[in-house]
Design a protein around this motif. Structure first.
Motif, PDB file in Angstrom:
ATOM      1  N   THR A  41       8.082  11.151  -0.546  1.00  0.00           N
ATOM      2  CA  THR A  41       6.649  10.846  -0.545  1.00  0.00           C
ATOM      3  C   THR A  41       6.100  10.890  -1.969  1.00  0.00           C
ATOM      4  OG1 THR A  41       6.429  11.796   1.659  1.00  0.00           O
ATOM      5  CG2 THR A  41       4.411  11.509   0.399  1.00  0.00           C
ATOM      6  N   LEU A  42       6.444  11.940  -2.693  1.00  0.00           N
ATOM      7  CA  LEU A  42       5.952  12.064  -4.067  1.00  0.00           C
ATOM      8  C   LEU A  42       6.550  10.998  -4.982  1.00  0.00           C
ATOM      9  CD1 LEU A  42       5.966  15.943  -4.425  1.00  0.00           C
ATOM     10  CD2 LEU A  42       3.973  14.441  -4.271  1.00  0.00           C
ATOM     11  N   ALA A  43       7.771  10.564  -4.692  1.00  0.00           N
ATOM     12  CA  ALA A  43       8.418   9.554  -5.532  1.00  0.00           C
ATOM     13  C   ALA A  43       7.766   8.185  -5.379  1.00  0.00           C
ATOM     14  CB  ALA A  43       9.903   9.462  -5.194  1.00  0.00           C
ATOM     15  N   VAL A  44       7.400   7.818  -4.156  1.00  0.00           N
ATOM     16  CA  VAL A  44       6.856   6.472  -3.938  1.00  0.00           C
ATOM     17  C   VAL A  44       5.334   6.427  -3.969  1.00  0.00           C
ATOM     18  CG1 VAL A  44       8.870   5.686  -2.642  1.00  0.00           C
ATOM     19  CG2 VAL A  44       6.919   6.635  -1.407  1.00  0.00           C
ATOM     20  N   ALA A  45       4.693   7.556  -3.705  1.00  0.00           N
ATOM     21  CA  ALA A  45       3.223   7.589  -3.691  1.00  0.00           C
ATOM     22  C   ALA A  45       2.746   8.969  -4.125  1.00  0.00           C
ATOM     23  CB  ALA A  45       2.707   7.243  -2.301  1.00  0.00           C
ATOM     24  N   PRO A  46       2.787   9.236  -5.429  1.00  0.00           N
ATOM     25  CA  PRO A  46       2.429  10.576  -5.909  1.00  0.00           C
ATOM     26  C   PRO A  46       1.006  11.000  -5.562  1.00  0.00           C
ATOM     27  CG  PRO A  46       3.158   9.159  -7.732  1.00  0.00           C
ATOM     28  CD  PRO A  46       3.164   8.339  -6.498  1.00  0.00           C
ATOM     29  N   GLU A  47       0.144  10.032  -5.316  1.00  0.00           N
ATOM     30  CA  GLU A  47      -1.248  10.359  -4.992  1.00  0.00           C
ATOM     31  C   GLU A  47      -1.460  10.639  -3.505  1.00  0.00           C
ATOM     32  OE1 GLU A  47      -0.712   6.192  -3.863  1.00  0.00           O
ATOM     33  OE2 GLU A  47      -0.075   7.315  -5.609  1.00  0.00           O
ATOM     34  N   SER A  92       0.834  -1.190   0.000  1.00  0.00           N
ATOM     35  CA  SER A  92       0.000   0.000   0.000  1.00  0.00           C
ATOM     36  C   SER A  92       0.876   1.249   0.000  1.00  0.00           C
ATOM     37  CB  SER A  92      -0.931  -0.014   1.203  1.00  0.00           C
ATOM     38  OG  SER A  92      -0.294   0.413   2.369  1.00  0.00           O
ATOM     39  N   SER A  93       0.261   2.375  -0.267  1.00  0.00           N
ATOM     40  CA  SER A  93       0.992   3.643  -0.309  1.00  0.00           C
ATOM     41  C   SER A  93       1.589   3.993   1.043  1.00  0.00           C
ATOM     42  CB  SER A  93       0.068   4.774  -0.747  1.00  0.00           C
ATOM     43  OG  SER A  93      -0.329   4.592  -2.074  1.00  0.00           O
ATOM     44  N   LEU A  94       0.841   3.730   2.103  1.00  0.00           N
ATOM     45  CA  LEU A  94       1.333   4.053   3.442  1.00  0.00           C
ATOM     46  C   LEU A  94       2.611   3.282   3.757  1.00  0.00           C
ATOM     47  CD1 LEU A  94       1.026   5.529   6.112  1.00  0.00           C
ATOM     48  CD2 LEU A  94      -0.437   3.661   6.892  1.00  0.00           C
ATOM     49  N   THR A  95       2.637   2.013   3.403  1.00  0.00           N
ATOM     50  CA  THR A  95       3.829   1.192   3.638  1.00  0.00           C
ATOM     51  C   THR A  95       5.022   1.744   2.864  1.00  0.00           C
ATOM     52  OG1 THR A  95       2.417  -0.744   3.925  1.00  0.00           O
ATOM     53  CG2 THR A  95       4.749  -1.150   3.541  1.00  0.00           C
ATOM     54  N   LEU A  96       4.805   2.114   1.620  1.00  0.00           N
ATOM     55  CA  LEU A  96       5.887   2.683   0.811  1.00  0.00           C
ATOM     56  C   LEU A  96       6.392   3.997   1.399  1.00  0.00           C
ATOM     57  CD1 LEU A  96       4.563   2.018  -2.800  1.00  0.00           C
ATOM     58  CD2 LEU A  96       6.487   0.901  -1.665  1.00  0.00           C
ATOM     59  N   ILE A  97       5.472   4.825   1.857  1.00  0.00           N
ATOM     60  CA  ILE A  97       5.864   6.106   2.456  1.00  0.00           C
ATOM     61  C   ILE A  97       6.681   5.871   3.723  1.00  0.00           C
ATOM     62  CG2 ILE A  97       4.991   8.182   3.607  1.00  0.00           C
ATOM     63  CD1 ILE A  97       2.626   8.092   1.612  1.00  0.00           C
ATOM     64  N   VAL A  98       6.234   4.949   4.559  1.00  0.00           N
ATOM     65  CA  VAL A  98       6.963   4.649   5.797  1.00  0.00           C
ATOM     66  C   VAL A  98       8.366   4.143   5.472  1.00  0.00           C
ATOM     67  CG1 VAL A  98       7.059   3.116   7.802  1.00  0.00           C
ATOM     68  CG2 VAL A  98       4.917   4.260   7.217  1.00  0.00           C
ATOM     69  N   PHE A  99       8.482   3.207   4.535  1.00  0.00           N
ATOM     70  CA  PHE A  99       9.803   2.694   4.164  1.00  0.00           C
ATOM     71  C   PHE A  99      10.697   3.794   3.595  1.00  0.00           C
ATOM     72  CE2 PHE A  99       8.027  -1.762   3.977  1.00  0.00           C
ATOM     73  CZ  PHE A  99       8.812  -2.235   5.016  1.00  0.00           C
ATOM     74  N   ALA A 100      10.143   4.657   2.778  1.00  0.00           N
ATOM     75  CA  ALA A 100      10.933   5.753   2.207  1.00  0.00           C
ATOM     76  C   ALA A 100      11.437   6.690   3.297  1.00  0.00           C
ATOM     77  CB  ALA A 100      10.100   6.525   1.182  1.00  0.00           C
ATOM     78  N   HIS A 101      10.579   7.021   4.238  1.00  0.00           N
ATOM     79  CA  HIS A 101      10.978   7.933   5.309  1.00  0.00           C
ATOM     80  C   HIS A 101      11.972   7.278   6.265  1.00  0.00           C
ATOM     81  CE1 HIS A 101       8.176  11.456   4.755  1.00  0.00           C
ATOM     82  NE2 HIS A 101       7.830  10.624   3.797  1.00  0.00           N
ATOM     83  N   VAL A 102      11.800   5.994   6.518  1.00  0.00           N
ATOM     84  CA  VAL A 102      12.773   5.281   7.356  1.00  0.00           C
ATOM     85  C   VAL A 102      14.132   5.254   6.662  1.00  0.00           C
ATOM     86  CG1 VAL A 102      13.411   3.002   8.264  1.00  0.00           C
ATOM     87  CG2 VAL A 102      11.119   3.905   8.663  1.00  0.00           C
ATOM     88  N   ALA A 103      14.127   5.006   5.365  1.00  0.00           N
ATOM     89  CA  ALA A 103      15.389   4.973   4.620  1.00  0.00           C
ATOM     90  C   ALA A 103      16.108   6.317   4.683  1.00  0.00           C
ATOM     91  CB  ALA A 103      15.126   4.580   3.166  1.00  0.00           C
ATOM     92  N   ILE A 104      15.355   7.390   4.665  1.00  0.00           N
ATOM     93  CA  ILE A 104      15.955   8.726   4.697  1.00  0.00           C
ATOM     94  C   ILE A 104      16.467   9.078   6.088  1.00  0.00           C
ATOM     95  CG2 ILE A 104      15.373  11.192   4.537  1.00  0.00           C
ATOM     96  CD1 ILE A 104      13.504  10.339   2.197  1.00  0.00           C
ATOM     97  N   THR A 105      15.742   8.715   7.120  1.00  0.00           N
ATOM     98  CA  THR A 105      16.082   9.157   8.477  1.00  0.00           C
ATOM     99  C   THR A 105      16.917   8.149   9.265  1.00  0.00           C
ATOM    100  OG1 THR A 105      14.003   8.274   9.362  1.00  0.00           O
ATOM    101  CG2 THR A 105      14.006  10.573   8.631  1.00  0.00           C
ATOM    102  N   TYR A 106      17.022   6.937   8.778  1.00  0.00           N
ATOM    103  CA  TYR A 106      17.712   5.864   9.504  1.00  0.00           C
ATOM    104  C   TYR A 106      19.144   6.237   9.882  1.00  0.00           C
ATOM    105  CZ  TYR A 106      19.625   1.226  10.455  1.00  0.00           C
ATOM    106  OH  TYR A 106      20.249   0.153  11.034  1.00  0.00           O
ATOM    107  N   SER A 107      19.889   6.755   8.933  1.00  0.00           N
ATOM    108  CA  SER A 107      21.305   7.037   9.203  1.00  0.00           C
ATOM    109  C   SER A 107      21.486   8.106  10.277  1.00  0.00           C
ATOM    110  CB  SER A 107      22.026   7.456   7.921  1.00  0.00           C
ATOM    111  OG  SER A 107      21.474   8.660   7.424  1.00  0.00           O
ATOM    112  N   PHE A 108      20.599   9.087  10.315  1.00  0.00           N
ATOM    113  CA  PHE A 108      20.704  10.129  11.332  1.00  0.00           C
ATOM    114  C   PHE A 108      20.459   9.552  12.727  1.00  0.00           C
ATOM    115  CE2 PHE A 108      19.134  12.473   7.539  1.00  0.00           C
ATOM    116  CZ  PHE A 108      20.283  13.207   7.307  1.00  0.00           C
ATOM    117  N   THR A 109      19.470   8.693  12.826  1.00  0.00           N
ATOM    118  CA  THR A 109      19.136   8.086  14.111  1.00  0.00           C
ATOM    119  C   THR A 109      20.247   7.149  14.569  1.00  0.00           C
ATOM    120  OG1 THR A 109      16.808   8.213  13.512  1.00  0.00           O
ATOM    121  CG2 THR A 109      17.370   6.770  15.334  1.00  0.00           C
ATOM    122  N   VAL A 110      20.733   6.333  13.658  1.00  0.00           N
ATOM    123  CA  VAL A 110      21.801   5.393  14.005  1.00  0.00           C
ATOM    124  C   VAL A 110      23.058   6.143  14.439  1.00  0.00           C
ATOM    125  CG1 VAL A 110      23.380   3.661  13.049  1.00  0.00           C
ATOM    126  CG2 VAL A 110      20.932   3.493  12.621  1.00  0.00           C
TER     127      VAL A 110
END
Length: 132
Positions: free
Chosen positions: A78-84, A1-19
């Motif tokens: 967000t727009l890249a993985v779920a433009p809608e 689903s779009s929500l799952t894709l958005i969550v994965f995209a945001h985790v991928a972006i923020t993961y390195s900062f948190t780690v």
């Protein structure tokens, strides 16, 4: 689903900062506390939750806040993985593209107020549980 894709995209972006935040805290730990716990018979699980975690929880908390704030600002992923998808930042960008600057301002203010309310709640909870 779009929500799952958005969550994965945001985790991928923020993961390195948190780690990075948590890794720095782990590297700064005094190993003698862990060694003392182990020498007194503590299990690795007990050592982590009773010795290590209390020392790094503020860094985990800081990393989570940083990830949250970074994620709030992310429109590209967000727009890249779920433009809608209609997330608050995407709606604000859409308002600006349409020339609806006042609407973008109101939406931005709403986002700021929600973020501030979350900050107040987190600060209140952190103070109650002994956070620095």
């Amino acid at each position: 689903s779009s929500l799952t894709l958005i969550v994965f995209a945001h985790v991928a972006i923020t993961y390195s900062f948190t780690v990075r935040t948590i890794t720095n805290a782990m590297n700064a730990l005094d190993q003698s506390f862990e060694e003392a716990a182990k020498s007194l018979g503590a299990t690795p699980f007990s050592t982590f939750f009773n010795v290590v975690f209390p020392q790094i929880k503020s860094s985990i908390f800081a990393g989570a806040i940083f990830a949250f704030t970074r994620s709030l600002d992310e429109t590209g992923a967000t727009l890249a993985v779920a433009p809608e998808a209609l997330t608050a930042p995407v709606i604000i960008v859409d308002f600006v593209k349409k020339g609806l600057i006042a609407d973008a301002g109101v939406a931005s203010l709403a986002l700021i107020l929600v973020s501030y309310a979350i900050l107040l709640v987190v600060r209140k909870l952190g103070g109650r549980h002994g956070q620095r």
